[in-house]
Enzyme design. Structure first.
Site, PDB file in Angstrom:
ATOM      1  N   ASP A   1       2.916  10.712 -11.506  1.00 15.66           N
ATOM      2  CA  ASP A   1       2.594  10.649 -10.123  1.00 15.66           C
ATOM      3  C   ASP A   1       2.112  11.973  -9.631  1.00 15.66           C
ATOM      4  O   ASP A   1       2.010  13.220 -10.182  1.00 15.66           O
ATOM      5  CB  ASP A   1       4.102  10.503  -9.554  1.00 15.66           C
TER       6      ASP A   1
ATOM      7  N   ASN B   1       1.063  -1.819  -7.305  1.00 16.17           N
ATOM      8  CA  ASN B   1       0.126  -1.321  -6.975  1.00 16.17           C
ATOM      9  C   ASN B   1      -1.177  -2.040  -6.527  1.00 16.17           C
ATOM     10  O   ASN B   1      -2.256  -1.524  -6.047  1.00 16.17           O
ATOM     11  CB  ASN B   1      -0.647  -0.356  -8.218  1.00 16.17           C
TER      12      ASN B   1
HETATM   13  C1  FPP Z   1       0.215   7.843  -9.510  1.00 19.85           C
HETATM   14  O1  FPP Z   1      -0.230   8.781  -8.447  1.00 19.85           O
HETATM   15  C2  FPP Z   1      -0.637   7.436 -10.278  1.00 19.85           C
HETATM   16  C3  FPP Z   1      -1.266   6.305 -10.472  1.00 19.85           C
HETATM   17  C4  FPP Z   1      -0.676   5.220  -9.795  1.00 19.85           C
HETATM   18  C5  FPP Z   1      -2.177   5.786 -11.742  1.00 19.85           C
HETATM   19  C6  FPP Z   1      -1.945   6.688 -12.955  1.00 19.85           C
HETATM   20  C7  FPP Z   1      -3.421   6.575 -13.569  1.00 19.85           C
HETATM   21  C8  FPP Z   1      -4.233   7.146 -14.649  1.00 19.85           C
HETATM   22  C9  FPP Z   1      -3.611   8.672 -14.761  1.00 19.85           C
HETATM   23  C10 FPP Z   1      -5.399   7.082 -14.973  1.00 19.85           C
HETATM   24  C11 FPP Z   1      -5.455   5.837 -16.138  1.00 19.85           C
HETATM   25  C12 FPP Z   1      -4.230   5.828 -17.138  1.00 19.85           C
HETATM   26  C13 FPP Z   1      -4.109   5.751 -18.362  1.00 19.85           C
HETATM   27  C14 FPP Z   1      -2.938   5.674 -19.240  1.00 19.85           C
HETATM   28  C15 FPP Z   1      -5.336   5.978 -19.246  1.00 19.85           C
HETATM   29  P1  FPP Z   1      -0.612   8.175  -6.851  1.00 19.85           P
HETATM   30  O2  FPP Z   1      -1.893   7.780  -6.728  1.00 19.85           O
HETATM   31  O3  FPP Z   1       0.734   7.538  -6.419  1.00 19.85           O
HETATM   32  O4  FPP Z   1      -0.442   9.900  -6.273  1.00 19.85           O
HETATM   33  P2  FPP Z   1       0.197  10.340  -5.025  1.00 19.85           P
HETATM   34  O5  FPP Z   1       1.700   9.590  -5.043  1.00 19.85           O
HETATM   35  O6  FPP Z   1       0.150  11.582  -4.875  1.00 19.85           O
HETATM   36  O7  FPP Z   1      -0.523   9.586  -3.722  1.00 19.85           O
END
Ligand code: FPP
Length: 261
Positions: free
Chosen positions: A37, A85
């Site tokens: 996150d 998501n």
């Molecule tokens: C949460 O941060 C993250 C995600 C929803 C996606 C995670 C995906 C990756 C790191 C890339 C692909 C993954 C792999 C396994 C290759 P957020 O966007 O909710 O952050 P925020 O809460 O700060 O808005």
């Protein structure tokens, strides 16, 4: 694996070396699950589009996958995309799927070199054909590996997984009297894998966000303020060391000399 295998990748004298030497290799978590996150906030702090946070998060994925395999962790599960998501802007969803495909294509050799078995968990049938094709190629190419199982949770929801398991039980004609916790867990996406001993969440949020709801019943939870794109081997080792200091009781009481006499 071993301390030696882990130290191979750590520059001599780096702070991670001292952390690695503190790890008790006889008491590792069998399964580590991570809620990645803070990608959006990482990007916002740099006045970048959110997608840049996800892109930067790939480097953390690489580091954590290799470190976990070298440590000798049995299973690692990363929460990449939840059933919720899809509510994000379509451009962000498309970019996330493209990053995932690219990651798999570029990392397949390294995943194989580290003897890792790659697997996807979630409602995969709802993903697009091009993503499915890449995932299937990754799973096929690593199916024979005997080391760590690396699960990517994609279009994943903990409640959806429990509903899917219940549907499987019904479809298989399992009588209600025959169903117990042990049998039910074998109907989940993670059948055959140990439950996570350690659940890590980055960016300081204190939520489980519909992740592995059944499997984390007794997991130790470790939350760090570090945003996912900044998460590295050092943080993983800190989490493992914190886990090894926990007193796990599974609802029982801590045996004391007085009670065990
Ligand atoms: C949460 O941060 C993250 C995600 C929803 C996606 C995670 C995906 C990756 C790191 C890339 C692909 C993954 C792999 C396994 C290759 P957020 O966007 O909710 O952050 P925020 O809460 O700060 O808005």
């Amino acid at each position: 694996m071993s301390l030696e295998q882990l130290l191979e990748t750590i520059p001599r004298g780096a702070p991670d070396e001292a952390l690695a030497r503190e790890v008790n290799f006889e008491a590792l978590p069998r399964h580590i699950a991570i809620i990645m996150d803070g990608n959006g906030r990482w990007a916002a702090q740099r006045h970048l589009p959110r997608v840049e946070g996800h892109r930067a998060g790939i480097e953390s994925v690489r580091d954590v996958v290799e470190t976990s395999a070298r440590l000798g962790i049995g299973a690692l599960t990363l929460y990449a995309f939840s059933v919720e998501n899809w509510k994000r802007p379509v451009t962000e969803v498309t970019a996330l799927m493209a990053l995932l495909k690219r990651y798999l294509r570029l990392e397949l050799d390294a995943i194989n070199r580290n003897n890792i078995r790659f697997q996807v968990i979630g409602r995969t049938d709802e993903l697009s054909a091009d993503v499915l094709q890449e995932l299937a190629a990754g799973q096929e190419a690593t199916a024979g590996n005997s080391g760590m199982t690396f699960n990517i949770a994609l279009n994943y929801g903990g409640r959806a997984e429990i509903v899917d398991a219940a549907r499987r039980a019904i479809d298989a004609g399992i009588a209600s009297a025959d169903l117990d916790e042990q049998k039910f867990s074998q109907l989940l996406y993670t059948a055959g894998q140990p439950d996570p001993d350690l659940l890590i969440r980055t960016s300081g949020e204190m939520r489980v966000s519909n992740f592995l709801l059944w499997q984390i019943a007794y997991a130790e939870i470790w939350v760090t303020d570090t945003l996912w794109p900044d998460f590295r081997r050092k943080h993983l080792l800190e989490a493992v060391l914190a886990y090894q200091k926990r007193d796990r009781r599974y609802g029982g009481i801590k045996p004391t000399p007085a009670l065990t006499r």
